[in-house]
Design a protein around this motif. Structure first.
Motif, PDB file in Angstrom:
ATOM      1  N   GLN A   1       0.837  -1.201   0.000  1.00 49.75           N
ATOM      2  CA  GLN A   1       0.000   0.000   0.000  1.00 49.75           C
ATOM      3  C   GLN A   1       0.870   1.247   0.000  1.00 49.75           C
ATOM      4  O   GLN A   1       0.597   2.213  -0.723  1.00 49.75           O
ATOM      5  CB  GLN A   1      -0.946  -0.013   1.200  1.00 49.75           C
ATOM      6  CG  GLN A   1      -2.041  -1.058   1.089  1.00 49.75           C
ATOM      7  CD  GLN A   1      -3.003  -0.992   2.254  1.00 49.75           C
ATOM      8  OE1 GLN A   1      -4.154  -0.568   2.102  1.00 49.75           O
ATOM      9  NE2 GLN A   1      -2.565  -1.427   3.421  1.00 49.75           N
ATOM     10  N   LEU A   2       1.934   1.263   0.797  1.00 48.33           N
ATOM     11  CA  LEU A   2       2.845   2.401   0.797  1.00 48.33           C
ATOM     12  C   LEU A   2       3.472   2.602  -0.570  1.00 48.33           C
ATOM     13  O   LEU A   2       3.589   3.735  -1.058  1.00 48.33           O
ATOM     14  CB  LEU A   2       3.927   2.211   1.856  1.00 48.33           C
ATOM     15  CG  LEU A   2       5.016   3.288   1.892  1.00 48.33           C
ATOM     16  CD1 LEU A   2       4.433   4.662   2.225  1.00 48.33           C
ATOM     17  CD2 LEU A   2       6.124   2.916   2.879  1.00 48.33           C
ATOM     18  N   ARG A   3       3.878   1.509  -1.200  1.00 46.59           N
ATOM     19  CA  ARG A   3       4.501   1.624  -2.523  1.00 46.59           C
ATOM     20  C   ARG A   3       3.574   2.364  -3.492  1.00 46.59           C
ATOM     21  O   ARG A   3       3.985   3.293  -4.196  1.00 46.59           O
ATOM     22  CB  ARG A   3       4.820   0.235  -3.079  1.00 46.59           C
ATOM     23  CG  ARG A   3       5.552   0.268  -4.417  1.00 46.59           C
ATOM     24  CD  ARG A   3       5.606  -1.127  -5.045  1.00 46.59           C
ATOM     25  NE  ARG A   3       6.268  -2.092  -4.191  1.00 46.59           N
ATOM     26  CZ  ARG A   3       7.590  -2.272  -4.138  1.00 46.59           C
ATOM     27  NH1 ARG A   3       8.386  -1.521  -4.878  1.00 46.59           N
ATOM     28  NH2 ARG A   3       8.107  -3.194  -3.347  1.00 46.59           N
ATOM     29  N   TYR A   4       2.307   1.967  -3.521  1.00 51.69           N
ATOM     30  CA  TYR A   4       1.375   2.568  -4.473  1.00 51.69           C
ATOM     31  C   TYR A   4       0.898   3.947  -4.012  1.00 51.69           C
ATOM     32  O   TYR A   4       0.587   4.797  -4.855  1.00 51.69           O
ATOM     33  CB  TYR A   4       0.213   1.623  -4.745  1.00 51.69           C
ATOM     34  CG  TYR A   4       0.615   0.507  -5.683  1.00 51.69           C
ATOM     35  CD1 TYR A   4       0.430   0.639  -7.056  1.00 51.69           C
ATOM     36  CD2 TYR A   4       1.230  -0.641  -5.207  1.00 51.69           C
ATOM     37  CE1 TYR A   4       0.819  -0.358  -7.933  1.00 51.69           C
ATOM     38  CE2 TYR A   4       1.630  -1.651  -6.070  1.00 51.69           C
ATOM     39  CZ  TYR A   4       1.420  -1.508  -7.436  1.00 51.69           C
ATOM     40  OH  TYR A   4       1.822  -2.491  -8.304  1.00 51.69           O
ATOM     41  N   ALA A   5       0.862   4.176  -2.714  1.00 50.90           N
ATOM     42  CA  ALA A   5       0.581   5.530  -2.235  1.00 50.90           C
ATOM     43  C   ALA A   5       1.670   6.487  -2.695  1.00 50.90           C
ATOM     44  O   ALA A   5       1.382   7.589  -3.187  1.00 50.90           O
ATOM     45  CB  ALA A   5       0.458   5.538  -0.716  1.00 50.90           C
ATOM     46  N   LEU A   6       2.929   6.070  -2.570  1.00 54.53           N
ATOM     47  CA  LEU A   6       4.040   6.907  -3.029  1.00 54.53           C
ATOM     48  C   LEU A   6       3.955   7.165  -4.533  1.00 54.53           C
ATOM     49  O   LEU A   6       4.210   8.276  -5.001  1.00 54.53           O
ATOM     50  CB  LEU A   6       5.371   6.249  -2.669  1.00 54.53           C
ATOM     51  CG  LEU A   6       5.757   6.260  -1.191  1.00 54.53           C
ATOM     52  CD1 LEU A   6       6.915   5.306  -0.927  1.00 54.53           C
ATOM     53  CD2 LEU A   6       6.134   7.669  -0.742  1.00 54.53           C
TER      54      LEU A   6
END
Length: 234
Positions: free
Chosen positions: A17-22
């Motif tokens: 989720q962090l990867r795609y939020a970034l």
């Protein structure tokens, strides 16, 4: 000057989720630096890292992270407070101030769902705001980035030192008299279709529906290419 983004991150090497939020912030949300506060996955590059201990509850860990960001001299004096599951799906010129409507209405919603510490924290924050003169406060507990002034947030956190599950966004938003526009919360809780539109500007997910739901597939399609904040081989 573009605002920095501050994102508290829990421990755990895998955080898709962090990867795609970034990726979504890089593509659609004007900003300065990104500050990962707490744990930084090895694949996250090009971000500033502010380590914090994570030995308390989720509420205590995130409060510590927000306080650390507010006290760090290199974080912009105003910043965007985000979570690692907040996605900006379409370009915005700047992040607007958004709220969820009166706390009393949000409390009624959660009271019917026995929300535990979250509901307790909401009520304790509401009571503190009433003591401070805000009798009918707004809820800022939305899953979207929130513009924050460092000094104002520190004042809010100091006022709530005695609370272990304070609703930081709501406390700060009311004390700072942010106002803003009301929207429904954008958090998607289920795998099945529905609850969101491909035209939505903001989305947020639970880990399960991100990994195996329609909303997660939509987010991964939208941001299929690696962004500037990750190693290419991760």
């Amino acid at each position: 000057m573009a605002l920095d983004i501050v994102v508290p991150v829990r421990e755990g090497a895998v955080n898709e989720q962090l990867r795609y939020a970034l990726r979504s912030w890089a593509a659609h949300l004007p900003h300065g630096q990104v500050w990962v506060v707490g744990y930084r996955p090895a694949w996250a590059v090009g971000v500033q890292h502010l380590p914090t201990r994570q030995r308390g509850t989720k509420h205590e860990n995130t409060t510590l992270a927000v306080r650390a960001a507010c006290q760090h001299p290199d974080v912009s004096s105003r910043f965007l407070l985000a979570n690692d599951d907040m996605f900006v799906m379409r370009p915005v010129d700047e992040m607007p101030v958004l709220h969820r409507g009166p706390v009393r209405n949000v409390e009624t919603y959660y009271a019917a769902r026995a929300a535990g510490d979250y509901l307790r924290g909401m009520r304790e924050t509401r009571d503190l705001l009433a003591e401070l003169g805000h009798r009918d406060p707004l809820s800022y507990e939305l899953h979207v980035p929130m513009p924050v002034d460092k000094a104002g947030m520190l004042d809010a956190l100091d006022a709530a030192r005695h609370l272990d599950a304070v609703h930081k966004r709501t406390l700060y938003g009311n004390l700072a008299q942010l106002g803003g526009a009301e929207i429904r919360d954008v958090k998607i809780m289920r795998r099945s279709p529905g609850g969101f539109s491909e035209d939505d500007v903001f989305l947020s997910t639970m880990p399960d529906c991100f990994a195996a739901g329609h909303v997660g597939a939509h987010i991964r399609r939208t941001f299929a290419e690696p962004g500037p904040y990750e190693t290419r081989r991760a």
